[in-house]
Design an enzyme around this catalytic site. Structure first.
Site, PDB file in Angstrom:
ATOM      1  N   GLN A 137       0.736  -1.245   0.122  1.00  0.00           N
ATOM      2  CA  GLN A 137       0.014   0.179   0.008  1.00  0.00           C
ATOM      3  C   GLN A 137       0.909   1.296  -0.020  1.00  0.00           C
ATOM      4  O   GLN A 137       2.062   1.151   0.610  1.00  0.00           O
ATOM      5  CB  GLN A 137      -0.914  -0.006   1.039  1.00  0.00           C
ATOM      6  CG  GLN A 137      -2.067  -1.183   1.285  1.00  0.00           C
ATOM      7  CD  GLN A 137      -2.863  -1.011   0.491  1.00  0.00           C
ATOM      8  OE1 GLN A 137      -3.135  -0.134  -0.443  1.00  0.00           O
ATOM      9  NE2 GLN A 137      -4.136  -1.869   0.501  1.00  0.00           N
ATOM     10  N   TYR A 166      -5.911 -13.449  -2.066  1.00  0.00           N
ATOM     11  CA  TYR A 166      -5.211 -12.604  -2.429  1.00  0.00           C
ATOM     12  C   TYR A 166      -4.249 -12.061  -1.335  1.00  0.00           C
ATOM     13  O   TYR A 166      -4.137 -10.706  -0.959  1.00  0.00           O
ATOM     14  CB  TYR A 166      -6.192 -11.276  -3.058  1.00  0.00           C
ATOM     15  CG  TYR A 166      -7.430 -11.884  -3.928  1.00  0.00           C
ATOM     16  CD1 TYR A 166      -7.222 -12.034  -4.952  1.00  0.00           C
ATOM     17  CD2 TYR A 166      -8.434 -12.169  -3.310  1.00  0.00           C
ATOM     18  CE1 TYR A 166      -8.430 -12.336  -6.006  1.00  0.00           C
ATOM     19  CE2 TYR A 166      -9.817 -12.823  -3.912  1.00  0.00           C
ATOM     20  CZ  TYR A 166      -9.477 -12.691  -5.311  1.00  0.00           C
ATOM     21  OH  TYR A 166     -10.524 -13.166  -6.094  1.00  0.00           O
ATOM     22  N   GLU A 187      -1.869 -16.357  -3.087  1.00  0.00           N
ATOM     23  CA  GLU A 187      -1.352 -15.340  -3.923  1.00  0.00           C
ATOM     24  C   GLU A 187      -0.784 -15.817  -5.383  1.00  0.00           C
ATOM     25  O   GLU A 187      -0.301 -16.669  -5.519  1.00  0.00           O
ATOM     26  CB  GLU A 187      -0.400 -14.270  -3.431  1.00  0.00           C
ATOM     27  CG  GLU A 187       0.149 -13.208  -4.269  1.00  0.00           C
ATOM     28  CD  GLU A 187      -0.907 -12.156  -4.729  1.00  0.00           C
ATOM     29  OE1 GLU A 187      -0.827 -11.964  -5.731  1.00  0.00           O
ATOM     30  OE2 GLU A 187      -1.711 -11.673  -4.166  1.00  0.00           O
ATOM     31  N   ASP A 238      -8.919  -9.757  -0.331  1.00  0.00           N
ATOM     32  CA  ASP A 238      -8.316  -8.576  -0.602  1.00  0.00           C
ATOM     33  C   ASP A 238      -8.149  -8.502  -2.056  1.00  0.00           C
ATOM     34  O   ASP A 238      -6.981  -8.490  -2.391  1.00  0.00           O
ATOM     35  CB  ASP A 238      -7.068  -8.344   0.116  1.00  0.00           C
ATOM     36  CG  ASP A 238      -6.508  -6.761  -0.063  1.00  0.00           C
ATOM     37  OD1 ASP A 238      -7.219  -5.851  -0.733  1.00  0.00           O
ATOM     38  OD2 ASP A 238      -5.372  -6.434   0.690  1.00  0.00           O
ATOM     39  N   CYS A 265     -10.374  -2.037  -2.851  1.00  0.00           N
ATOM     40  CA  CYS A 265      -9.889  -0.758  -3.308  1.00  0.00           C
ATOM     41  C   CYS A 265     -10.864  -0.220  -4.140  1.00  0.00           C
ATOM     42  O   CYS A 265     -10.508   0.975  -4.732  1.00  0.00           O
ATOM     43  CB  CYS A 265      -8.655  -1.147  -3.927  1.00  0.00           C
ATOM     44  SG  CYS A 265      -8.455  -2.199  -5.340  1.00  0.00           S
TER      45      CYS A 265
END
Length: 400
Positions: A137, A166, A187, A238, A265
């Site tokens: 981030q 994720y 991931e 996520d 997001c």
């Protein structure tokens, strides 16, 4: 420029630390002085495509990564000497090679010109090593607030299995690893999984022993884990801006966690996915926006969804012999209910509204007043004021 590929000169970007602006301007001056040409996406000529800078908020370390069409940069040693002499916080300088005709920023090949090839930082107490391909981030302090909310929503117990889909470098899951029995992270980026394993190892043997990370597509991995009978207590999602695919959501429902914590997001795709989960046995309990990108129109959000039959329902066995639905229907006619509502509330109610309220309270309709004559017709919903009046009438006639 917004929604274009046209570059705009911006020597003083307000969205990043001043030192990164200074490094960017120094690089541009160096390229101009040595006739190092920028990449032209129309012709495919030129060398330098992007200047990619990262700074660890807690460590202060800076990574300089030049995305180029080839691995050789003219005057590379001179550039490294000039940058490190002027900016003492630069820990590594890299060239990332991207020779493809694409709008993707980074290529898969990276070479270190100076330093170890990564910078170090901490996020929610998790030590991390950041290379150019590591997702991180950009607003660390706000991200720590974001992950704190996610941990609050998760409400982990020492016996819980946490599945982090994720997972990136594992930061969210590892920040909660102290509070659960086991952590599994998934991931698709191989470098991120290697970073996650390294991050777990740096947190000590106890955390490393309870943490497992797999490199796979989230949807495929979730489907496989569900097929193997994995039953996580909490699932952390996520996803990227496009949200979750249906395979991932279906696998989550199959695994039947008591809580799903969704970090997004893109609130619009989060809303879409939350609706899907609500239609398949979950209830959206809370949502908290987090302003991770000040001075922009974007924000992130954390959603909590809980399994309905765990937290909302009590399961009971009822014999059909105990139900007297016919008697309930026969206690008052539609005309009597309408007359009662008019007499006591001066409201006119239709058979449709009465049927909707009766159905809502478990009174089965024999004549299907609640169904439209045309199957494509759009039905009006009973207003709250009229629903309350009808409920009062049903109670008066001892139908509910």
């Amino acid at each position: 420029a917004g929604r274009t590929h046209r570059s705009v000169h911006c020597p003083d970007c307000k969205l990043q630390p001043d030192v990164l602006n200074e490094i960017g301007n120094t690089l541009c001056d160096f390229f101009a002085a040595h006739n190092i040409q920028p990449y032209d996406e129309q012709t495919g000529k030129g060398l330098v495509r992007h200047v990619f800078l990262r700074r660890g908020v807690h460590s202060g370390q800076i990574m300089v990564c030049l995305v180029c069409t080839r691995a050789k940069l003219p005057h590379a040693e001179e550039l490294c000497r000039a940058l490190t002499a002027q900016f003492s916080d630069i820990a590594t300088i890299l060239i990332n090679v991207n020779a493809r005709n694409t709008n993707v920023i980074l290529g898969s090949e990276t070479h270190a010109l100076y330093g170890p090839g990564f910078i170090e930082d901490t996020l929610c107490g998790v030590p991390v090593q950041l290379g150019p391909l590591s997702f991180y981030q950009v607003n660390t302090l706000a991200a720590e607030q974001l992950y704190g909310i996610a941990a609050e929503y998760a409400q982990l117990t020492p016996d819980d299995l946490l599945l982090d889909l994720y997972c990136g470098m594992g930061t969210i899951g590892l920040s909660m690893a102290d509070h659960c029995r086991e952590l599994i992270g998934v991931e698709i980026v191989p470098e991120a999984i290697e970073s996650a394993k390294a991050n777990a190892a740096r947190m000590g043997d106890a955390i490393a022993a309870k943490s497992r990370f797999f490199c796979a597509d989230a949807g495929q991995a979730a489907t496989q884990l569900a097929a193997e009978g994995l039953h996580p207590d909490v699932v952390m999602l996520d996803p990227p801006r496009k949200g979750c695919d249906e395979a991932t959501l279906s696998a989550v429902v199959t695994m039947s966690p008591r809580r799903v914590v969704y970090v997004s997001c893109n609130p619009s795709t989060a809303a879409r996915d939350a609706k899907w989960l609500e239609e398949h046995g979950y209830r959206a309990e809370k949502v908290q926006p987090v302003d991770l990108f000040p001075r922009t129109r974007h924000c992130e959000a954390v959603l909590l969804l809980t399994k309905l039959n765990v937290e909302r329902h009590i399961e009971v066995d009822v014999s059909m012999d105990e139900l007297d639905v016919t008697a309930a229907e026969s206690k008052a006619t539609y005309n009597e209910i309408r007359e009662y509502v008019w007499e006591h509330h001066q409201l006119k109610v239709s058979n449709l509204y009465i049927a909707q309220v009766k159905l809502k309270h478990g009174i089965i309709e024999r004549e299907n007043y609640h169904k439209a004559k045309n199957e494509n017709a759009k039905q009006p919903k009973c207003p709250k004021e009229k629903e309350d009046a009808i409920v009062e009438a049903l109670k008066h006639f001892q139908m509910i």
